[in-house]
Motif scaffolding. Structure first.
Motif: not given
Length: 170
Positions: A60-77
């Motif tokens: 998944s490109h991002a996961v939000k839990i409460g106030n924290d958001i983890k965003i997976s690495g973005a690449v040029s595609m």
């Protein structure tokens, strides 16, 4: 000496009776009413920027839990998962930040909310030449993070990958 000894015993007994009181056999306790405690259960909220591509690769490109958001690495595609800007480091970096901006927008955040930025690159000298572009991205303060030179990324055309951690203010 006996008089002092008796006097000391009297004082000890007096202190003991004051400490233990007359209700020492009373084992009933009055219940204390406490205010209710609200427990907030945080449920992960998943976001996919390119659902078909992410399903194919298993993330998944991002996961939000409460106030924290983890965003997976973005690449040029592109939308189909095909690498873009092959051989053009600067454009790949711009494309990464453009995708990250879309994810931040989804959550109502900006780059000012980013607290960690980790950059992975197959070409550290090229990254160092292009790193000044980050001044256009982070206008208030820079986040914590790491810059890591790696042997390779998911596809040979990728030269840079940027992942974020965000703290969303309520």
């Amino acid at each position: 000496m006996k008089k002092t000894y008796l006097k000391n015993i009297s004082v000890i007994l007096l202190v003991a009776s004051l400490c233990f009181g007359c209700n020492q056999n009373n084992t009933e306790k009055t219940p204390v009413e406490l205010p209710p405690i609200e427990v907030k259960v945080e449920v992960p909220e998943y976001f996919q920027l390119r659902p078909e591509v992410e399903k194919l690769f298993g993330y998944s490109h991002a996961v939000k839990i409460g106030n924290d958001i983890k965003i997976s690495g973005a690449v040029s595609m592109d939308a189909d998962g095909t690498p873009t800007a092959a051989g053009n480091f600067e454009q790949q970096m711009i494309n990464c930040y453009a995708d990250l901006q879309k994810i931040l927008n989804h959550y109502g955040c900006t780059f000012d909310d980013v607290v960690v930025e980790n950059i992975f690159t197959t070409n550290m000298p090229k990254f160092l030449e292009a790193a000044a572009y980050r001044n256009e991205i982070y206008t208030k303060q820079f986040p914590a993070g790491s810059w890591l030179g790696v042997k390779e990324l998911a596809m040979p055309e990728f030269m840079i990958e940027i992942e974020l951690e965000v703290f969303k203010k309520e």
